[in-house]
Design a protein around this motif. Structure first.
Motif, PDB file in Angstrom:
ATOM      1  N   PRO A 236       2.323  68.052 -16.173  1.00 18.96           N
ATOM      2  CA  PRO A 236       2.120  68.409 -17.518  1.00 18.96           C
ATOM      3  C   PRO A 236       2.944  69.485 -18.200  1.00 18.96           C
ATOM      4  O   PRO A 236       3.220  69.726 -19.227  1.00 18.96           O
ATOM      5  CB  PRO A 236       0.844  68.076 -17.684  1.00 18.96           C
ATOM      6  N   GLN A 237       2.852  70.585 -17.365  1.00 18.14           N
ATOM      7  CA  GLN A 237       3.374  71.806 -17.700  1.00 18.14           C
ATOM      8  C   GLN A 237       4.843  72.178 -17.475  1.00 18.14           C
ATOM      9  O   GLN A 237       5.706  72.507 -18.545  1.00 18.14           O
ATOM     10  CB  GLN A 237       2.688  72.865 -17.108  1.00 18.14           C
ATOM     11  N   CYS A 238       5.382  71.713 -16.316  1.00 20.78           N
ATOM     12  CA  CYS A 238       6.986  71.876 -16.203  1.00 20.78           C
ATOM     13  C   CYS A 238       7.672  70.712 -15.789  1.00 20.78           C
ATOM     14  O   CYS A 238       8.900  70.670 -15.728  1.00 20.78           O
ATOM     15  CB  CYS A 238       7.059  72.831 -14.847  1.00 20.78           C
ATOM     16  N   SER A 239       7.115  69.553 -15.972  1.00 17.97           N
ATOM     17  CA  SER A 239       7.533  68.054 -15.823  1.00 17.97           C
ATOM     18  C   SER A 239       8.196  68.118 -14.318  1.00 17.97           C
ATOM     19  O   SER A 239       9.035  66.993 -14.074  1.00 17.97           O
ATOM     20  CB  SER A 239       8.776  67.900 -16.848  1.00 17.97           C
ATOM     21  N   GLU A 240       7.896  69.065 -13.239  1.00 16.03           N
ATOM     22  CA  GLU A 240       8.529  68.648 -11.987  1.00 16.03           C
ATOM     23  C   GLU A 240       7.581  67.639 -11.518  1.00 16.03           C
ATOM     24  O   GLU A 240       6.642  67.389 -11.852  1.00 16.03           O
ATOM     25  CB  GLU A 240       8.270  70.002 -11.154  1.00 16.03           C
ATOM     26  N   SER A 241       8.141  67.006 -10.329  1.00 11.95           N
ATOM     27  CA  SER A 241       7.374  66.033  -9.623  1.00 11.95           C
ATOM     28  C   SER A 241       6.472  66.480  -8.877  1.00 11.95           C
ATOM     29  O   SER A 241       6.585  67.634  -8.215  1.00 11.95           O
ATOM     30  CB  SER A 241       8.375  65.349  -8.657  1.00 11.95           C
ATOM     31  N   MET A 242       4.967  66.172  -9.108  1.00 17.13           N
ATOM     32  CA  MET A 242       3.929  66.614  -8.191  1.00 17.13           C
ATOM     33  C   MET A 242       4.033  65.857  -6.884  1.00 17.13           C
ATOM     34  O   MET A 242       4.251  64.721  -6.491  1.00 17.13           O
ATOM     35  CB  MET A 242       2.703  66.334  -8.998  1.00 17.13           C
ATOM     36  N   LYS A 243       3.227  66.452  -6.005  1.00 15.88           N
ATOM     37  CA  LYS A 243       3.156  66.138  -4.530  1.00 15.88           C
ATOM     38  C   LYS A 243       1.757  65.559  -4.251  1.00 15.88           C
ATOM     39  O   LYS A 243       0.795  66.243  -4.503  1.00 15.88           O
ATOM     40  CB  LYS A 243       3.554  67.030  -3.689  1.00 15.88           C
ATOM     41  N   ASP A 244       1.697  64.250  -3.572  1.00 10.94           N
ATOM     42  CA  ASP A 244       0.465  63.615  -3.475  1.00 10.94           C
ATOM     43  C   ASP A 244      -0.397  64.359  -2.129  1.00 10.94           C
ATOM     44  O   ASP A 244       0.379  64.387  -0.889  1.00 10.94           O
ATOM     45  CB  ASP A 244       0.402  62.430  -2.921  1.00 10.94           C
ATOM     46  N   MET A 245      -1.535  65.285  -2.341  1.00  5.75           N
ATOM     47  CA  MET A 245      -1.869  66.294  -1.411  1.00  5.75           C
ATOM     48  C   MET A 245      -2.866  65.508  -0.623  1.00  5.75           C
ATOM     49  O   MET A 245      -3.175  66.071   0.664  1.00  5.75           O
ATOM     50  CB  MET A 245      -2.304  67.478  -1.796  1.00  5.75           C
ATOM     51  N   GLY A 246      -3.558  64.461  -0.855  1.00 11.46           N
ATOM     52  CA  GLY A 246      -4.821  64.104  -0.473  1.00 11.46           C
ATOM     53  C   GLY A 246      -6.291  64.260  -0.984  1.00 11.46           C
ATOM     54  O   GLY A 246      -6.219  65.401  -1.626  1.00 11.46           O
ATOM     55  N   HIS A 247      -7.256  63.672  -0.702  1.00 12.21           N
ATOM     56  CA  HIS A 247      -8.551  63.723  -1.056  1.00 12.21           C
ATOM     57  C   HIS A 247      -9.290  65.294  -0.620  1.00 12.21           C
ATOM     58  O   HIS A 247      -9.785  65.765  -1.330  1.00 12.21           O
ATOM     59  CB  HIS A 247      -9.343  62.922  -1.121  1.00 12.21           C
ATOM     60  N   ASP A 248      -8.612  65.509   0.495  1.00  7.01           N
ATOM     61  CA  ASP A 248      -9.404  66.769   1.045  1.00  7.01           C
ATOM     62  C   ASP A 248      -8.730  68.053   0.690  1.00  7.01           C
ATOM     63  O   ASP A 248      -9.019  69.170   1.186  1.00  7.01           O
ATOM     64  CB  ASP A 248      -9.526  66.676   2.427  1.00  7.01           C
ATOM     65  N   PHE A 249      -7.705  68.115  -0.062  1.00  6.33           N
ATOM     66  CA  PHE A 249      -7.105  69.127  -0.398  1.00  6.33           C
ATOM     67  C   PHE A 249      -7.879  70.244  -1.429  1.00  6.33           C
ATOM     68  O   PHE A 249      -8.136  69.793  -2.606  1.00  6.33           O
ATOM     69  CB  PHE A 249      -5.474  68.925  -1.211  1.00  6.33           C
ATOM     70  N   LYS A 250      -7.768  71.449  -0.819  1.00  9.78           N
ATOM     71  CA  LYS A 250      -8.640  72.555  -1.796  1.00  9.78           C
ATOM     72  C   LYS A 250      -7.452  73.434  -2.288  1.00  9.78           C
ATOM     73  O   LYS A 250      -6.915  74.315  -1.439  1.00  9.78           O
ATOM     74  CB  LYS A 250      -9.553  73.220  -1.266  1.00  9.78           C
ATOM     75  N   ALA A 251      -7.136  73.561  -3.564  1.00 12.55           N
ATOM     76  CA  ALA A 251      -5.993  74.411  -4.100  1.00 12.55           C
ATOM     77  C   ALA A 251      -6.468  75.954  -3.717  1.00 12.55           C
ATOM     78  O   ALA A 251      -7.455  76.249  -4.027  1.00 12.55           O
ATOM     79  CB  ALA A 251      -5.635  74.072  -5.519  1.00 12.55           C
TER      80      ALA A 251
END
Length: 122
Positions: free
Chosen positions: A44-59
């Protein structure tokens, strides 16, 4: 126990490496077949494609550049945080450990072999 199979739909976690942010998106279980085939989320901020990281991803924290670089290197080499809720397996804690981790994991060819290796490392 496989918590994602046992309990209600969980949101999918997508990451934008450019902005170093994560966003939760509607789960595939909540979408109909037509929408699932064409799923593509933009930041939503830069319009780049986001990557599906999975449910267990902690940023990592947004200003932790080394950890974000580590996560991006893992993603680019096929390592995400998808699982059934039992954990996605071992992931290196430091950027300096990535090269050796990827080299050791490249011995395995198929996605199933990588998953098996990740499960046995826990």
């Amino acid at each position: 126990m496989c918590r994602y199979a046992m309990y209600g739909p969980y949101k999918d976690i997508y990451a934008c490496f450019k902005c170093r942010k994560v966003f939760k998106q509607t789960s595939a279980r909540e979408l109909d077949i037509i929408k699932i085939q064409n799923r593509h989320y933009k930041c939503p901020q830069c319009s780049e494609s986001m990557k599906d990281m999975g449910h267990d991803f902690k940023a990592p924290k947004q200003n932790d550049l080394k950890q974000w670089m580590k996560v991006e290197l893992l993603y680019n080499n096929g390592f995400t945080y998808h699982s059934c809720g039992c954990g996605s397996g071992y992931r290196p804690a430091k950027l300096s450990e990535i090269e050796e981790f990827i080299r050791s994991m490249k011995v395995f060819k198929s996605e199933g072999e990588i998953l098996l290796r990740n499960l046995t490392l826990r």
